[in-house]
Scaffold this motif. Structure first.
Motif, short mmCIF file in Angstrom:
data_model
loop_
_atom_site.label_atom_id
_atom_site.label_comp_id
_atom_site.label_asym_id
_atom_site.label_seq_id
_atom_site.Cartn_x
_atom_site.Cartn_y
_atom_site.Cartn_z
N GLU A 94 -4.35 1.33 -5.87
CA GLU A 94 -3.17 2.18 -6.01
C GLU A 94 -2.75 2.71 -4.64
N MET A 95 -1.48 3.08 -4.57
CA MET A 95 -0.89 3.52 -3.30
C MET A 95 0.26 4.46 -3.60
N ILE A 96 0.34 5.57 -2.87
CA ILE A 96 1.45 6.52 -3.03
C ILE A 96 2.14 6.71 -1.69
N ILE A 97 3.42 7.08 -1.74
CA ILE A 97 4.21 7.31 -0.54
C ILE A 97 5.06 8.55 -0.75
N VAL A 98 5.07 9.45 0.22
CA VAL A 98 5.98 10.59 0.23
C VAL A 98 6.52 10.71 1.65
N ARG A 99 7.85 10.68 1.78
CA ARG A 99 8.46 10.80 3.11
C ARG A 99 9.51 11.89 3.09
N TYR A 100 9.47 12.72 4.13
CA TYR A 100 10.51 13.72 4.36
C TYR A 100 11.01 13.51 5.78
N ALA A 101 12.19 12.90 5.90
CA ALA A 101 12.75 12.53 7.21
C ALA A 101 11.74 11.63 7.93
N ASP A 102 11.33 11.98 9.15
CA ASP A 102 10.40 11.11 9.88
C ASP A 102 8.94 11.54 9.69
N ASP A 103 8.68 12.41 8.73
CA ASP A 103 7.33 12.87 8.44
C ASP A 103 6.89 12.25 7.12
N VAL B 247 11.77 0.35 2.31
CA VAL B 247 11.90 -0.91 1.58
C VAL B 247 10.69 -1.80 1.84
N TRP B 248 10.26 -1.83 3.11
CA TRP B 248 9.10 -2.65 3.47
C TRP B 248 7.82 -2.13 2.79
N ALA B 249 7.61 -0.81 2.82
CA ALA B 249 6.41 -0.23 2.21
C ALA B 249 6.41 -0.41 0.70
N GLN B 250 7.58 -0.31 0.08
CA GLN B 250 7.68 -0.53 -1.36
C GLN B 250 7.27 -1.96 -1.71
N ALA B 251 7.76 -2.92 -0.94
CA ALA B 251 7.38 -4.32 -1.18
C ALA B 251 5.90 -4.54 -0.91
N TRP B 252 5.38 -3.90 0.15
CA TRP B 252 3.95 -4.05 0.48
C TRP B 252 3.09 -3.51 -0.65
N ARG B 253 3.48 -2.39 -1.22
CA ARG B 253 2.72 -1.79 -2.32
C ARG B 253 2.68 -2.73 -3.53
N ARG C 98 -3.52 12.93 -9.19
CA ARG C 98 -3.42 12.13 -10.42
C ARG C 98 -3.65 10.64 -10.21
N LYS C 99 -3.37 10.18 -9.03
CA LYS C 99 -3.61 8.78 -8.73
C LYS C 99 -4.99 8.60 -8.10
N LYS C 100 -5.42 7.37 -7.98
CA LYS C 100 -6.71 7.06 -7.37
C LYS C 100 -6.53 6.99 -5.85
N VAL C 101 -6.52 8.16 -5.24
CA VAL C 101 -6.31 8.26 -3.80
C VAL C 101 -7.61 8.71 -3.14
N VAL D 249 3.46 10.83 4.47
CA VAL D 249 2.05 10.74 4.10
C VAL D 249 1.91 9.64 3.07
N LEU D 250 0.91 8.78 3.27
CA LEU D 250 0.66 7.68 2.35
C LEU D 250 -0.78 7.78 1.86
N GLY D 251 -0.98 7.56 0.58
CA GLY D 251 -2.32 7.61 0.01
C GLY D 251 -2.73 6.25 -0.54
N PHE D 252 -4.02 5.93 -0.39
CA PHE D 252 -4.55 4.62 -0.79
C PHE D 252 -5.84 4.78 -1.57
N GLN D 253 -6.04 3.90 -2.52
CA GLN D 253 -7.31 3.85 -3.23
C GLN D 253 -8.38 3.13 -2.40
N CYS D 254 -7.97 2.07 -1.72
CA CYS D 254 -8.90 1.22 -0.98
C CYS D 254 -8.73 1.42 0.53
N ARG D 255 -9.83 1.58 1.21
CA ARG D 255 -9.77 1.73 2.67
C ARG D 255 -9.22 0.46 3.31
N GLN D 256 -9.57 -0.70 2.77
CA GLN D 256 -9.08 -1.95 3.36
C GLN D 256 -7.55 -2.01 3.28
N ASP D 257 -6.99 -1.54 2.18
CA ASP D 257 -5.53 -1.50 2.06
C ASP D 257 -4.94 -0.60 3.14
#
Length: 502
Positions: free
Chosen positions: A299-308, A286-292, A204-207, A310-318
């Motif tokens: 656009e940017m998405i984050i999903v974390r389960y314990a130490d695993d 907290v750091w990734a939320q501020a960075w986003r 749904r996001k631009k990933v 996955v992060l999604g990005f619209q822009c490769r440079q990001d």
């Protein structure tokens, strides 16, 4: 890390009140709302707090702690240990697994239950007068799917009880702080909730780019000094802090020898999951939320389960900037991104076309929580993410089943059927997601072949042909069926019709 001004939060005398059960709709509400995600259906076990019939209309001490944490995100709680009551210790004992392996003291759940009331009164007294001492964890090694071994620390039963009780208190505060994209070891959240959120985010996001994140030996590298600083952001009760320090410093016993723990927290201990979440909350979330919000151009998405994660990005440079800065970020806190397992790949609705134009072949895949994620399209040509059980994980499970069948060589057929049904049903309950039917059918067929081989080896004159086996015995093993809804459907149902993905 700047210290917070001390406030006496949640420090009222409990007056003997038994901690009450939190309503499901209250779990993680503040940060769930910030992430656009109301509370998920509870599937991580029962709540760690309880309701007393005599005071059902009044908030308990733990209720008041949670309310205070929700109202003031900077409050430091200076009086918490009195919430660790004999009643809470008893409920913590009852919540432990009955058949779990014993720690270095050799005491089992059943043995500790003999004279339980007296034991818990004595334990409660030692905790509150500072005489309680944590025991080392007993180290055992379990095989991983890739052939390596993972160390586990089995705590003494009494340590498990205290850790569970203290964790119940800490959950009231930290669940109000943890962010919505953190799913691991949290009340009301499961691995499938994380998988659903990831699917919805990618589709749904631009990933167009994915960072498959792996922190090398995370549990073994947690810095004790940093952990204490993170705890003290919210916990001003020195008695609680000292308990956590005792567990961190207790060390491990292996082959009768004690080893000091200068860093890390043992995997397998009751308190480790919540401490690990706290560590990554400050180091990553907290750091990734501020960075986003401040640095990301797309656009940017984050999903974390314990130490695993996955992060999604619209822009490769990001994605490239984030990954470079993240390496420096985690290094500051004694951690390291695994150089081989942390990858930046092109993945999304346009990845196949772009790679085809460049002559680079099919898009790469990534793994998360037991599934390989593959970009594809449905019959209507719409982009979807296909999920298949990781091949190595399935092979490891089949190896385990083969070994079980070997041990059951001379058991009755009825007992073998019951055992196989239980194993296959449990496997399907996790892996039976839409689109994974072929892999599940392959798994079931392999289980049947292993069983038939066992039957034939039991007797050199066995008359079990594959056809007769299929007709008489194979029908007793659960057949393949999809047990989970489509991830976007369940995700929408979970967030009550909303469509925001964080």
């Amino acid at each position: 890390m700047s210290d917070k001004p001390q406030m006496n939060g949640g420090g009222e005398s409990s007056g003997g009140i038994v901690p009450t059960k939190q309503p499901k709709e209250d779990l993680g509400r503040s940060n769930e709302a910030a992430e656009g995600r109301p509370p998920a259906k509870e599937n991580m076990g029962k709540s760690n707090s309880y309701r007393t019939p005599s005071r059902i209309s009044e908030p308990s001490g733990l209720d008041r702690v949670r309310q205070a944490a929700k109202q003031d995100g900077k409050m430091r709680f200076t009086a918490l240990l009195h919430h660790v009551t004999v009643e809470l210790l008893e409920r913590s004992y009852l919540s432990l697994k009955r058949q779990a392996a014993a720690g270095v003291d050799g005491v089992t759940w059943e043995e500790y239950g003999e004279g339980l009331a007296g034991r818990l009164i004595d334990l409660h007294g030692r905790i509150h007068r500072g005489a309680y001492q944590a025991q080392p964890s007993r180290r055992v090694w379990i095989p991983k799917a890739d052939g390596r071994q993972r160390p586990l620390g089995i705590a003494a039963l009494e340590d498990k009880i205290v850790q569970h009780a203290v964790g119940t208190v800490l959950h009231q505060i930290w669940e109000e702080d943890f962010l919505g994209f953190s799913y691991g070891f949290r009340p009301g959240r499961s691995q499938h909730d994380a998988l659903d959120a990831l699917y919805a985010g990618i589709t749904r996001k631009k990933v167009d780019w994915i960072i498959d994140l792996d922190i090398r030996s995370f549990f073994d590298k947690i810095g004790h000094d940093w952990m204490v600083k993170f705890v003290e952001h919210r916990i001003g009760d020195r008695r609680i802090v000292r308990l956590i320090q005792k567990w961190l410093k207790a060390g491990v016993m292996e082959d009768g020898k004690w080893q000091e723990s200068k860093e890390g927290t043992p995997q397998g201990s009751v308190i480790s999951p919540i401490l690990a979440n706290l560590y990554l909350h400050y180091v990553l979330d907290v750091w990734a939320q501020a960075w986003r919000k401040k640095a990301a151009r797309g656009e940017m998405i984050i999903v974390r389960y314990a130490d695993d994660a996955v992060l999604g990005f619209q822009c490769r440079q990001d994605a490239e900037r984030f990954l470079e800065q993240l390496r420096e970020r985690v290094r500051k806190f004694g951690l390291e991104l695994h150089p081989d397992k942390t990858r930046l790949i092109e993945f999304g609705r346009y990845a196949a076309d772009r790679r085809n134009q460049r002559g680079e072949g099919k898009p790469e895949t990534f793994t998360f929580l037991g599934f390989t994620h593959i970009g594809g399209t449905n019959k209507a040509g719409k982009f979807i993410v296909k999920r298949q059980t990781i091949g190595k994980r399935m092979a490891a499970k089949l190896k385990d089943i083969r070994q079980r069948l070997q041990r059951r060589m001379h058991e009755t057929r009825g007992n073998t059927v019951k055992a196989l049904r239980l194993v296959v049903r449990g496997y399907f309950q996790y892996h039976a997601v839409p689109g994974n039917e072929k892999r599940l059918q392959s798994f079931r067929n392999d289980v049947l072949r292993l069983w038939l081989r066992q039957l034939r080896r039991r007797s050199q004159r066995s008359s079990w042909s594959w056809e007769r086996f299929q007709e008489r015995l194979a029908v007793l093993i659960p057949r393949v069926e999809v047990l989970h809804p489509y991830p976007d459907v369940r995700f929408d149902a979970t967030i009550r019709g909303g469509n925001r993905v964080r």
